[in-house]
Design a protein around this motif. Structure first.
Motif, PDB file in Angstrom:
ATOM      1  N   GLY A 279       0.805  -1.222   0.000  1.00 42.47           N
ATOM      2  CA  GLY A 279       0.000   0.000   0.000  1.00 42.47           C
ATOM      3  C   GLY A 279       0.832   1.262   0.000  1.00 42.47           C
ATOM      4  O   GLY A 279       0.328   2.340  -0.333  1.00 42.47           O
ATOM      5  N   LEU A 302      -8.269   2.681  -1.954  1.00 40.22           N
ATOM      6  CA  LEU A 302      -6.810   2.533  -1.946  1.00 40.22           C
ATOM      7  C   LEU A 302      -6.123   3.424  -0.934  1.00 40.22           C
ATOM      8  O   LEU A 302      -5.074   3.057  -0.388  1.00 40.22           O
ATOM      9  N   ARG A 308      -4.130   1.204   4.953  1.00 38.79           N
ATOM     10  CA  ARG A 308      -4.060   1.032   3.507  1.00 38.79           C
ATOM     11  C   ARG A 308      -3.944  -0.437   3.112  1.00 38.79           C
ATOM     12  O   ARG A 308      -3.129  -1.172   3.676  1.00 38.79           O
ATOM     13  N   VAL A 311      -2.166  -3.556  -3.218  1.00 35.58           N
ATOM     14  CA  VAL A 311      -2.824  -3.374  -4.511  1.00 35.58           C
ATOM     15  C   VAL A 311      -2.497  -4.520  -5.453  1.00 35.58           C
ATOM     16  O   VAL A 311      -1.332  -4.910  -5.590  1.00 35.58           O
ATOM     17  N   THR A 321      -7.551  -5.217  -4.494  1.00 36.21           N
ATOM     18  CA  THR A 321      -6.762  -4.967  -3.289  1.00 36.21           C
ATOM     19  C   THR A 321      -6.466  -6.296  -2.596  1.00 36.21           C
ATOM     20  O   THR A 321      -7.118  -7.307  -2.855  1.00 36.21           O
TER      21      THR A 321
END
Length: 371
Positions: A279, A302, A308, A311, A321
Motif C-alpha cells: 500500500g 486505496l 491502507r 494493490v 486490493t
C-alpha cells in the motif's frame, strides 16, 4: 510533447523497474526518492516487486548500506545510507513558513510561543542530537528532549497526561540531527548514525536533485505534485525547480519531466505484468491519483485515512486490493477483485502471493478471493 495516460503508466512501470530489472536492493531506482516502510515489511515488499528474487529480511539496518529513518512527510523511509546527509539538507526548512509547516504549526501558534519556527526547528535538532547518545526508545527520547525545550514548545498530551515535545517536531528534526531508526522495533528505537553530521542549513542543490528524481520516477508532474510528496510549500519547491525539464501534456493536463527521460517516455515497453504492491509502494505515492486510478470510489478504497490495503496490479491497472491474515507462521491473502480476473492472471497472483509470504518469513496457507 503530447502523450496518453497509458504511456505515462508504462513509462513509470519501466522507470521504477517493476519489470523486475533490478539486481540488488541498494541499486533500485526508487531509492532515489526513498521507500516508505511500515510494520517492518513494506519496504521489503517494494524491493521484492522489483527484484528477481526475494530480498533478505536484513536488507537494511545499522550495519547495512541502507538505513531506516524518519524523512519525507515525517514517515519512516529506507534510503541509501551514503545519501542521508544530503537528504537532510534537502528536507531542511527553506523559510519560516516552511519550518512552521514541518512542525505542524500555524503562524498564530508560533507567534504565541514567541520563538520563530526556524529557531524552534534548530532547538529540536540540537536537543535530539544531544540526547540520543546510545540506542533509546522514542518515549525515552521524548522525555529527555522535552526537559531541554522551552515551555512554549511543549504540547499538552491527554494520553500521557503531561506536556512534551510534539511528534511532528521530533520526526522533522530527526534526520538533521544525524539519527536513524533500528528496524523492526516497536516502539521505535533511535540511535546516532555513524559519521553523520548535524545539518544546520538547507541544501538547495540536494533539493533540486530530489525534485528531479521525483519527476523522473513519478512524472510528468507539477510543482504541486512534488511539493505534496515532499510535504513542502510549493513556493519553496519552486526555488529548487530543475532547469533541464521538458513540458508534457497528458490528456490535456500539463506536467514536467527531465529532458533525459523524454525518449523513454515516448516509447516505453508495455506494462504487461502482475504484481502485489504494498500500500506504500512508490508507484502509489504519486500525487496525481486521478491518473493512477480515475475512479473516485476506488481511490477511497486505496487511500483511506488508516489501514491502507495492498494493490493487485495487472498490466498497468489497479485490478483489486489485498490484505494479509496471519495465523502462527502461516499467511492467508484476502484478495478483492474489482472485476473477475482470468484464470491465467489468478495463477500469477498466486505466485506473487508466495513471494509476499516469503518476504514475511511465512508459509502461504491460502489465497482467498472476493469481488
Amino acid at each position: 510533447m503530447k502523450i496518453s495516460r497509458a504511456q505515462v503508466i508504462a513509462y513509470r512501470v519501466q522507470a521504477q523497474q517493476l519489470h523486475r530489472t533490478g539486481r540488488q536492493a541498494r541499486g533500485l531506482a526508487v531509492l532515489d526518492i526513498g521507500v516508505q516502510d511500515s510494520a517492518g515489511e513494506h519496504a521489503r515488499l517494494t524491493f521484492d516487486a522489483r527484484l528477481p528474487s526475494t530480498p533478505r529480511t536484513d536488507a537494511y539496518g545499522p550495519d547495512q548500506s541502507l538505513a531506516l529513518v524518519w524523512s519525507l512527510r515525517g514517515a519512516p523511509h529506507v534510503h541509501r545510507r551514503g545519501e542521508l546527509d544530503d537528504l537532510a539538507g534537502a528536507l531542511y526548512p527553506l523559510s519560516e513558513a516552511d519550518a512552521a509547516q514541518r512542525l505542524n504549526e500555524t503562524g498564530p501558534s508560533v507567534a504565541r510561543a514567541g520563538i520563530s519556527a526556524l529557531d524552534q526547528y534548530t532547538m529540536a535538532v540540537e536537543a535530539m542530537r544531544d540526547v540520543v547518545r546510545k540506542p533509546m526508545s522514542k518515549g525515552a527520547v521524548s522525555t529527555a528532549v522535552s526537559k531541554a525545550m522551552p515551555k512554549p514548545m511543549l504540547r499538552a498530551c491527554r494520553s500521557c497526561k503531561t506536556s512534551h515535545i510534539s511528534d511532528s517536531a521530533m520526526r522533522s528534526s530527526f534526520l538533521a540531527a544525524g539519527l536513524e531508526l533500528r528496524p523492526d522495533t516497536a516502539p521505535p528505537v533511535m540511535q546516532r548514525r555513524k559519521g553523520a553530521r548535524i545539518t544546520a542549513e538547507p541544501n538547495v542543490t540536494a533539493l533540486t536533485r530530489l525534485v528531479r528524481n521525483y519527476l523522473t520516477l513519478l512524472g510528468p508532474a507539477t510543482a504541486v505534485h512534488a511539493a505534496g510528496y515532499l510535504d513542502a510549500r510549493r513556493a519553496d519547491v519552486e526555488q529548487a525547480w530543475p532547469a533541464d525539464l521538458i513540458e508534457v501534456e497528458v490528456d490535456g493536463v500539463t506536467g514536467w519531466l527531465p529532458a533525459s527521460a523524454g525518449r523513454a517516455l515516448a516509447s516505453p515497453p508495455e506494462a504487461e505484468l502482475v504484481r502485489l504492491l504494498s500500500g506504500f509502494d512508490p508507484y502509489l505515492q504519486a500525487r496525481d491519483r486521478d491518473l493512477i486510478v480515475p475512479d473516485k470510489v476506488v481511490q477511497k478504497a486505496l487511500w483511506p485515512v488508516l489501514g491502507r490495503p495492498g494493490v493487485v496490479f495487472v498490466d498497468g491497472e489497479v485490478a483489486g486490493t489485498w490484505r494479509p491474515k496471519a495465523a502462527s507462521k502461516k499467511l492467508t491473502l484476502l484478495i478483492e477483485e474489482f472485476a473477475p480476473l482470468p484464470p491465467a492472471v489468478r495463477e500469477q497472483i498466486d505466485a506473487e502471493a508466495e513471494r509476499v509470504a516469503a518476504v514475511r518469513g511465512m508459509e502461504l496457507a491460502a489465497v482467498s478471493r472476493s469481488s
